[in-house]
Each structure stands twice: as structure tokens, then as C-alpha cells.
Design a protein around this motif. Structure first.
Motif, PDB file in Angstrom:
ATOM      1  N   ASN A 415       0.822  -1.213   0.000  1.00 57.23           N
ATOM      2  CA  ASN A 415       0.000   0.000   0.000  1.00 57.23           C
ATOM      3  C   ASN A 415       0.854   1.261   0.000  1.00 57.23           C
ATOM      4  O   ASN A 415       0.520   2.264  -0.643  1.00 57.23           O
ATOM      5  N   ASN A 416       1.962   1.222   0.727  1.00 60.59           N
ATOM      6  CA  ASN A 416       2.865   2.374   0.779  1.00 60.59           C
ATOM      7  C   ASN A 416       3.393   2.692  -0.621  1.00 60.59           C
ATOM      8  O   ASN A 416       3.427   3.851  -1.047  1.00 60.59           O
ATOM      9  N   LEU A 417       3.800   1.639  -1.357  1.00 62.27           N
ATOM     10  CA  LEU A 417       4.296   1.818  -2.715  1.00 62.27           C
ATOM     11  C   LEU A 417       3.195   2.297  -3.649  1.00 62.27           C
ATOM     12  O   LEU A 417       3.400   3.217  -4.459  1.00 62.27           O
ATOM     13  N   ILE A 418       2.008   1.696  -3.542  1.00 65.47           N
ATOM     14  CA  ILE A 418       0.900   2.050  -4.431  1.00 65.47           C
ATOM     15  C   ILE A 418       0.521   3.522  -4.277  1.00 65.47           C
ATOM     16  O   ILE A 418       0.348   4.240  -5.272  1.00 65.47           O
ATOM     17  N   TRP A 419       0.409   3.985  -3.045  1.00 69.72           N
ATOM     18  CA  TRP A 419       0.023   5.381  -2.825  1.00 69.72           C
ATOM     19  C   TRP A 419       1.099   6.349  -3.321  1.00 69.72           C
ATOM     20  O   TRP A 419       0.792   7.433  -3.796  1.00 69.72           O
ATOM     21  N   MET A 420       2.358   5.938  -3.211  1.00 67.71           N
ATOM     22  CA  MET A 420       3.425   6.797  -3.723  1.00 67.71           C
ATOM     23  C   MET A 420       3.354   6.876  -5.240  1.00 67.71           C
ATOM     24  O   MET A 420       3.512   7.958  -5.825  1.00 67.71           O
ATOM     25  N   VAL A 421       3.096   5.742  -5.885  1.00 68.54           N
ATOM     26  CA  VAL A 421       2.949   5.728  -7.346  1.00 68.54           C
ATOM     27  C   VAL A 421       1.771   6.603  -7.759  1.00 68.54           C
ATOM     28  O   VAL A 421       1.859   7.379  -8.727  1.00 68.54           O
ATOM     29  N   VAL A 422       0.662   6.497  -7.040  1.00 70.57           N
ATOM     30  CA  VAL A 422      -0.525   7.312  -7.335  1.00 70.57           C
ATOM     31  C   VAL A 422      -0.189   8.798  -7.205  1.00 70.57           C
ATOM     32  O   VAL A 422      -0.581   9.621  -8.045  1.00 70.57           O
ATOM     33  N   ALA A 423       0.559   9.153  -6.150  1.00 68.27           N
ATOM     34  CA  ALA A 423       0.919  10.559  -5.927  1.00 68.27           C
ATOM     35  C   ALA A 423       1.795  11.097  -7.055  1.00 68.27           C
ATOM     36  O   ALA A 423       1.583  12.216  -7.538  1.00 68.27           O
ATOM     37  N   VAL A 424       2.764  10.298  -7.481  1.00 70.32           N
ATOM     38  CA  VAL A 424       3.659  10.730  -8.557  1.00 70.32           C
ATOM     39  C   VAL A 424       2.890  10.909  -9.861  1.00 70.32           C
ATOM     40  O   VAL A 424       3.044  11.916 -10.555  1.00 70.32           O
ATOM     41  N   ILE A 425       2.057   9.923 -10.195  1.00 67.46           N
ATOM     42  CA  ILE A 425       1.280  10.009 -11.439  1.00 67.46           C
ATOM     43  C   ILE A 425       0.334  11.204 -11.402  1.00 67.46           C
ATOM     44  O   ILE A 425       0.233  11.962 -12.387  1.00 67.46           O
ATOM     45  N   ALA A 426      -0.348  11.397 -10.266  1.00 69.19           N
ATOM     46  CA  ALA A 426      -1.270  12.528 -10.142  1.00 69.19           C
ATOM     47  C   ALA A 426      -0.534  13.852 -10.293  1.00 69.19           C
ATOM     48  O   ALA A 426      -1.009  14.782 -10.969  1.00 69.19           O
ATOM     49  N   SER A 427       0.643  13.959  -9.682  1.00 67.06           N
ATOM     50  CA  SER A 427       1.430  15.195  -9.771  1.00 67.06           C
ATOM     51  C   SER A 427       1.849  15.490 -11.209  1.00 67.06           C
ATOM     52  O   SER A 427       1.744  16.627 -11.678  1.00 67.06           O
ATOM     53  N   ILE A 428       2.329  14.458 -11.896  1.00 68.10           N
ATOM     54  CA  ILE A 428       2.772  14.635 -13.278  1.00 68.10           C
ATOM     55  C   ILE A 428       1.607  15.025 -14.180  1.00 68.10           C
ATOM     56  O   ILE A 428       1.708  15.967 -14.976  1.00 68.10           O
ATOM     57  N   VAL A 429       0.485  14.309 -14.050  1.00 64.40           N
ATOM     58  CA  VAL A 429      -0.676  14.570 -14.908  1.00 64.40           C
ATOM     59  C   VAL A 429      -1.240  15.967 -14.655  1.00 64.40           C
ATOM     60  O   VAL A 429      -1.510  16.719 -15.606  1.00 64.40           O
ATOM     61  N   VAL A 430      -1.397  16.332 -13.394  1.00 65.25           N
ATOM     62  CA  VAL A 430      -1.948  17.656 -13.066  1.00 65.25           C
ATOM     63  C   VAL A 430      -1.022  18.758 -13.572  1.00 65.25           C
ATOM     64  O   VAL A 430      -1.475  19.754 -14.163  1.00 65.25           O
ATOM     65  N   THR A 431       0.268  18.602 -13.349  1.00 60.49           N
ATOM     66  CA  THR A 431       1.226  19.609 -13.815  1.00 60.49           C
ATOM     67  C   THR A 431       1.199  19.738 -15.326  1.00 60.49           C
ATOM     68  O   THR A 431       1.188  20.853 -15.880  1.00 60.49           O
ATOM     69  N   PHE A 432       1.195  18.611 -16.013  1.00 58.01           N
ATOM     70  CA  PHE A 432       1.181  18.599 -17.472  1.00 58.01           C
ATOM     71  C   PHE A 432      -0.064  19.314 -18.002  1.00 58.01           C
ATOM     72  O   PHE A 432       0.020  20.189 -18.869  1.00 58.01           O
ATOM     73  N   ILE A 433      -1.217  18.960 -17.463  1.00 55.58           N
ATOM     74  CA  ILE A 433      -2.476  19.558 -17.927  1.00 55.58           C
ATOM     75  C   ILE A 433      -2.535  21.047 -17.598  1.00 55.58           C
ATOM     76  O   ILE A 433      -2.951  21.871 -18.427  1.00 55.58           O
ATOM     77  N   MET A 434      -2.116  21.415 -16.387  1.00 58.20           N
ATOM     78  CA  MET A 434      -2.160  22.826 -15.991  1.00 58.20           C
ATOM     79  C   MET A 434      -1.236  23.667 -16.860  1.00 58.20           C
ATOM     80  O   MET A 434      -1.562  24.807 -17.212  1.00 58.20           O
TER      81      MET A 434
END
Length: 446
Positions: A415-434
Motif C-alpha cells: 500500500n505504501n508503494l501504491i500510494w506513492m505511485v498514485v501521488a507521482v502520477i497525479a502530480s505529473i498529470v496535473v502539472t502537465f495539464i495545468m
């Protein structure tokens, strides 16, 4: 670069600055064409920025500075020849006295750092991508880290960052009009093995009877200490050049400059960033203990700006991952709207290397800080990742600063790894779109 590449610039630029009659003085420095004009209203700045091989423009009073790069002399000579302008002596020292009279401005300070960093981007991009390839090959099991060929390539790439203060000392010396050799020495003395041994010994140190701070002092890979020391050194060197008798000037100027700079550098200038960083780290920990996840989001939102000041080494390792990813995502996104092939190439390569290897300087100083909306987008993306990680309670177990280090979060469980992966992907996607959203319908090459 051949002179013919500046034909468009030489043909158009004089008309776009208002014609020959609007030019009161025309010269150049190391990287910029400098037009002193009578009427700023006649200058068509937007059209100048669109000319091939023009990196950017800025004003200093009534002087228009057109940024060309290291081959500015070729462009200058062609412009003078094609337009019948008098060739003036170049400005060897970039001393903008009018700027010196103004109050401190953080944006201009960051742009000074950009000027010092710009000549080093090819080295940073090349070494970071080479390091990324080595790490990928090792992680995939294609080559052992003990392999002799691997060690040569990996350590050669690593040298680019380890000795970075030396390279930065040279470019900073050019920027501040100081001696190149002395500038490099400012960076080199920070990294000398014996001095590093003293700083890491844990023993109390003194220089001329004064205490030398050793806690939190890390000079390899650093940016601010070398630039700060060369800036101070440039003023000391110029003082001695001005006041010493000509007969002994060449001998005593470097000697006396070093006599002053060595204690000043190790007692005051070098440790200054470390002291501020240590206080900053304590402040962050205090805020985190009080606000928890909200503090994580705030820190990750601010992280791109913190890196630009060189204080990021004081921050806990887990914050690196998605903060560096957002900076790379912003660089890649803005490349989509860039029109110039060379600018697009720098943005993509530096963005990718930031995400894969964690080497952030090329994308930060070459792209994000030049286009401030990139930093805003990275700030938003960082906040999103911070909220996810904060509320999920993700824990970091190693000082990894790139996507290749994601596997270390598995030490805290799946779970620790999964949430970190989710955070990284969310950060990249949000930054890219913004980034794409904020530049909708706008020209990027300005």
C-alpha cells in the motif's frame, strides 16, 4: 554556427528596433546584443522574439538586450555590416550599474543564477541522460554494477554533478566579470578531498581562530555557495585591481583575493546556506507535527521554488520524488507549444532527465524559471501529490530523488508503494495539464 544563420536577424532587427535613427548606441557583451534606443515605443519586441536564433529579450532602462548566446559576436558583426552600423568594443564585464542601484528583487536574483547556469546545460543534460541509461541497465539486470565498463560510464556521468561547483565557478566568473581561474578555484576548494575530510570529521574546526560550521554543510552538487562566493570574490578582485600599483597588481591581486576569500568562504559564505537550510528543516518539521498532511502539500507545492534557492538539501528525502517529477512534466508540456527546435529539444531532454534521474538544474533554470507559468503549474501539481501522500501516510526509506527510486517505498508495504505511485502520477498529470491549460492559445517563444 555559420554567419548565414543570422541573416534573418541582421535583415530584420534594425527595423524592428525603430530604424537606424532610433539607435543611439549599439554594442554587445558575452551573450547579448545591446541596443540603446531613443524611443522605446518604436521597438517591436514581440516580433524580435520570433526571429530565428533569438533566445529572448529584456529591457535595462532604455537599453534593449537581445539574448543570442555564445556566438553573439558573429551576429553583431553581420548586423553592423548589413546595416552600415559602427562596430563598438564589446562589453567584457556584464556590469549593469543601473540594476545595482535598485532594491533586491528575487526574480532578478534567480535570473542571475539562470545566466550562470545556461552555459552548463549541455553538460548537465548529457551527463544526466547517460547516468539514467546506466541506472536503467543496472536496475533491469542487464549489467552488474561491478562491471568495469559500467563503472567508467557511470562515474564519468556522476563527475558532471559532483564537480558542478567548479564548472559553476567558471560561468559565474564570466557573469560577474571576474578572473576565470579564480572563479573555478572558488568551486574547487569547496570539493578538495582534504577539506571535505576536515568538514566531515566531526571535530571542531577553526580558521584564523574563528569557528568553521560543519553541520549540514554539503558542497558537492551545490549551486548557491559557488555563485555567492564568486560574486563576492569579483568585487574583492576588482578592488585590488583598481587600487594596487601597476607594477605589483598582476601578482598581488590574485594572492590577496585568495587570502580574503578562503576564510570568508569557509567561515561565512559557504555555511550561510547550510545554516538557513537547517533552520528551514526545523521549521518544516515543526509545521508537519502541527498540520500533518496539509504541511506536506504546502511543502511540495513550494519545492520547485525551494530548489531554485539551493535549500532543498535540508528537506526530507520523500519530498523529492514528485516535486522533481512536476518540474520535468512542466518542461515536457511546454515543449509541445514551443516553436523553435532547439528550445523544444532542451525542454524535452531536460524534462525527461529530471523525471528519470532527479537532476533538476537543466529543466529548472533552462525552462521552468524562464516561463513562470511552468513553476505555477509545478506548484499546483506538487500540492496535489503532497495531499495524497500526506493523507495516505506514505513513508520514505531511502534518499531517492527520481522515479527509479520508487521501488524503495515497497519497504513500507504494498500500500505504501501504491500510494506513492498514485501521488507521482497525479502530480505529473496535473502539472502537465495545468501547463497546457495556462498557455492555451499563447506563444511560448517569448
Amino acid at each position: 554556427m555559420a554567419k548565414k544563420n543570422y541573416d534573418e536577424l541582421a535583415t530584420k532587427v534594425v527595423d524592428l528596433v525603430g530604424g537606424k535613427e532610433n539607435i543611439s548606441y549599439f554594442t554587445h557583451c558575452i551573450t547579448r546584443l545591446r541596443f540603446n534606443v531613443k524611443d522605446k515605443g518604436l521597438v517591436k519586441e514581440d516580433q524580435i522574439k520570433k526571429i530565428s536564433n533569438v533566445v529572448g529579450c529584456q529591457w535595462l532602462g532604455d537599453q534593449l538586450q537581445i539574448i543570442i548566446g555564445q556566438n553573439v559576436n558573429e551576429a553583431y558583426q553581420l548586423i553592423c555590416t548589413m546595416n552600415g552600423l559602427k562596430e563598438e568594443a564589446s562589453i567584457d564585464e556584464n556590469l549593469d550599474k543601473e540594476n545595482d542601484k535598485k532594491k533586491f528583487n528575487i526574480k532578478k536574483t534567480l535570473l542571475v543564477i539562470v545566466d550562470c547556469m545556461a552555459p552548463l546545460f549541455p553538460m548537465l543534460i548529457g551527463s544526466s541522460l547517460l547516468k539514467a541509461v546506466c541506472i536503467l541497465m543496472s536496475t533491469a539486470g542487464w549489467v552488474e554494477e561491478t562491471n568495469m565498463t559500467y563503472q567508467f560510464f557511470y562515474n564519468a556521468a556522476e563527475a558532471g554533478m559532483y564537480y558542478f561547483p567548479v564548472f559553476l565557478g567558471a560561468t559565474a566568473a564570466k557573469r560577474f566579470g571576474a578572473n576565470l581561474g579564480l572563479g573555478m578555484l572558488m568551486g574547487a576548494m569547496l570539493l578538495h578531498p582534504s577539506i571535505q575530510g576536515l568538514l566531515n570529521s566531526g571535530e571542531p574546526l577553526t580558521l584564523l581562530g574563528l569557528p568553521v560550521t560543519t553541520q549540514y554543510v554539503y558542497y558537492s552538487n551545490s549551486i548557491v555557495p559557488a555563485i555567492l562566493m564568486v560574486w563576492v570574490m569579483s568585487h574583492i578582485e576588482k578592488f585590488f585591481k583598481k587600487h594596487l600599483p601597476s607594477a605589483i597588481k598582476s601578482m598581488l591581486t590574485p594572492f590577496l583575493t585568495l587570502v580574503i576569500m578562503i576564510p570568508l568562504g569557509f567561515i561565512v559564505l559557504g555555511p550561510a546556506a547550510a545554516i538557513v537550510g537547517a533552520g528551514f528543516s526545523g521549521l518544516i518539521n515543526g509545521i508537519y507535527n502541527t498540520l500533518g498532511p496539509i504541511a506536506v502539500a504546502g511543502l511540495t507545492a513550494a519545492f520547485p521554488w525551494i530548489i531554485s534557492t539551493g535549500m532543498h538539501s535540508a528537506v526530507l528525502p520523500p519530498y523529492y520524488m514528485w516535486a522533481l517529477s512536476t518540474m520535468g512534466a512542466a518542461g515536457i508540456a511546454i515543449a509541445i507549444k514551443m516553436k523553435k527546435a532547439d528550445s523544444k529539444s532542451v525542454a524535452v531532454s531536460s524534462g525527461v532527465s529530471s523525471i528519470l534521474t532527479g537532476i533538476r538544474e537543466p529543466v529548472l533554470f533552462g525552462v521552468d524559471l524562464k516561463y513562470s507559468k511552468c513553476m505555477i503549474a509545478a506548484t499546483i501539481g506538487g500540492a496535489v501529490g503532497g495531499l495524497i501522500v500526506g493523507f495516505a501516510g506514505v513513508k520514505g526509506y531511502a534518499g531517492q530523488n527520481s522515479l527509479l527510486g520508487l521501488v524503495t517505498f515497497a519497504l513500507g508495504g504494498t500500500n505504501n508503494l501504491i500510494w506513492m505511485v498514485v501521488a507521482v502520477i497525479a502530480s505529473i498529470v496535473v502539472t502537465f495539464i495545468m501547463t497546457l491549460f495556462m498557455y492555451k492559445g499563447e506563444s511560448i517563444d517569448d
